[in-house]
Write an enzyme that holds these catalytic residues in place. Sequence first.
Site, PDB file in Angstrom:
ATOM      1  N   HIS A  82      13.940   1.629  -3.736  1.00 13.40           N
ATOM      2  CA  HIS A  82      14.121   1.464  -2.761  1.00 13.40           C
ATOM      3  C   HIS A  82      13.020   0.638  -1.897  1.00 13.40           C
ATOM      4  CE1 HIS A  82      10.827   4.154  -1.185  1.00 13.40           C
ATOM      5  NE2 HIS A  82      11.112   4.803  -2.028  1.00 13.40           N
ATOM      6  N   ASP A  84      12.165   0.601   1.729  1.00 17.65           N
ATOM      7  CA  ASP A  84      11.515   0.451   3.396  1.00 17.65           C
ATOM      8  C   ASP A  84      10.150   1.320   2.726  1.00 17.65           C
ATOM      9  OD1 ASP A  84      12.890   2.677   1.978  1.00 17.65           O
ATOM     10  OD2 ASP A  84      12.724   3.495   3.472  1.00 17.65           O
ATOM     11  N   ASP A 145       5.306   3.773  -2.604  1.00 23.79           N
ATOM     12  CA  ASP A 145       6.063   4.206  -2.706  1.00 23.79           C
ATOM     13  C   ASP A 145       7.540   3.373  -2.048  1.00 23.79           C
ATOM     14  OD1 ASP A 145       8.347   5.830  -2.396  1.00 23.79           O
ATOM     15  OD2 ASP A 145       7.619   6.810  -1.109  1.00 23.79           O
ATOM     16  N   GLU A 179      15.359   4.683   2.038  1.00 25.26           N
ATOM     17  CA  GLU A 179      15.143   6.565   1.324  1.00 25.26           C
ATOM     18  C   GLU A 179      14.121   7.010   2.408  1.00 25.26           C
ATOM     19  OE1 GLU A 179      13.771   8.573  -1.075  1.00 25.26           O
ATOM     20  OE2 GLU A 179      12.193   7.262   0.243  1.00 25.26           O
ATOM     21  N   GLU A 180      13.393   6.253   2.562  1.00 27.63           N
ATOM     22  CA  GLU A 180      12.515   7.333   3.692  1.00 27.63           C
ATOM     23  C   GLU A 180      12.740   7.654   4.328  1.00 27.63           C
ATOM     24  OE1 GLU A 180       9.966   7.949   2.247  1.00 27.63           O
ATOM     25  OE2 GLU A 180       9.226   5.966   0.913  1.00 27.63           O
ATOM     26  N   ASP A 202      11.418   5.831  -9.175  1.00 25.27           N
ATOM     27  CA  ASP A 202      10.807   5.954  -7.434  1.00 25.27           C
ATOM     28  C   ASP A 202       9.905   7.185  -7.497  1.00 25.27           C
ATOM     29  OD1 ASP A 202      10.264   6.341  -4.824  1.00 25.27           O
ATOM     30  OD2 ASP A 202      11.795   7.406  -4.136  1.00 25.27           O
ATOM     31  N   HIS A 384       2.742   7.928   1.288  1.00 29.04           N
ATOM     32  CA  HIS A 384       2.797   7.884   2.789  1.00 29.04           C
ATOM     33  C   HIS A 384       1.379   7.900   3.922  1.00 29.04           C
ATOM     34  CE1 HIS A 384       7.535  10.230   1.323  1.00 29.04           C
ATOM     35  NE2 HIS A 384       6.791   8.433   0.840  1.00 29.04           N
TER      36      HIS A 384
END
Length: 414
Positions: A82, A84, A145, A179-180, A202, A384
Amino acid sequence: MAKYENLVPRFLKYVKVNTRSNPNSDTIPSAAHEVPFLKSLMAELEEMGMSEVKYNEKNSYVTALLPSNLDHKVPTIGFITHIDTADFNAEGVNPQIVEDYDGQSVIKLDADGKYVLDPAEFSSLKKYAGHTLITTDGTTLLGADDKSGVAEVMTAMEYLISHPEIKHGDIKVGFGPDEEIGTGADHFDVKDFNADFAYTVDGGPLGELEYETFNAASFKLKIEGKDVHPGSAKDILVSAIQLGIDFQNQLPRDETPETTDGRQGFFQLWIFNGTIDEVNMEYIIRDFDREGLENRKQLVKDIVAKMNKELGQERLALDMHDEYYNMVEVMKDHMDVVKLAEEAMAELDITPDESPVRGGTDGSKLSFMGLPTPNLFAGGENMHGRYEYVSEQVMEQALDVVLKISELNVKQNS
């Protein structure tokens, strides 16, 4: 000299582009700035020589095919990532390079030293002695990520194209949004992707091989109060703030992310805002057992019903939905896909870490949609937030695993 010369430059280029998804959006993708990045990947895939490169307007996935160079058919593998990034500042990402880290020193992120990576606090740093680390500058997340996964899959395809002597079957790749915020895979076209099985690239640190995730639900609670002047409030004022506090205090205090680990589930309040007149609260619920998830959901419903009854009116409005389920329910019937990844890691002297994921991946939804999709490590640590970092050497090892899986798929089906 780097093992894969374009891997790190590609990663550094990717992370500088803001692709943060928007949890408050109903569009696909959730943020318009995800589209130019996805289309830049499309152009890159075309330039390197991939086939069937396309952007799906309905789900915003970019997919492509690396055609088999065999004279016989083997299963088609998919690799999915992903693009995002999470709900943290992603504008102006300025990666820092720490070469030959000693595994002991404090890494200063910002010029003033307000934010640091200290092994005393982040013990994972100690295992990276001798590695080249890529960190943030303390003002943004990094975006490993999952842009580490994006860079690894892109570079793996580039490597196979430039080394036609390496035999492989059909390989499909997919790069998607959102995805997030848990919605990207909802619209994935499994039939069009046309792979026999896949892997999301991921995961986090070296060796992660994940085929068991949380079961997940979320809910929003809107609380209606009654606001009057405090001087004449007796028996009239109803504080939505206090009702929100009362609701939170009826959930188990020892079942939160900061008090649980392993296979323990939790409730997490992650948004609480409002006034005496109205409060909005948002929660996530997680449990490895489906029955456990249902029990947690029922507890929430029971508390809301109890409070509304005590108040004599419907002041608490609940909106709850399931997000994803534990992928092991599907993967238990497709453990050959996991075994292939295990054998690839074994040949590369990497010890698989098959601990259950205290989270979820797109692979959870994809597996229930008919595409068995365990998750492979991509290298990120402390994801994150501003303390995120990734090792160049671990990114290379993740790429090695992608290539080795492709190689073993041929050997085992010839």
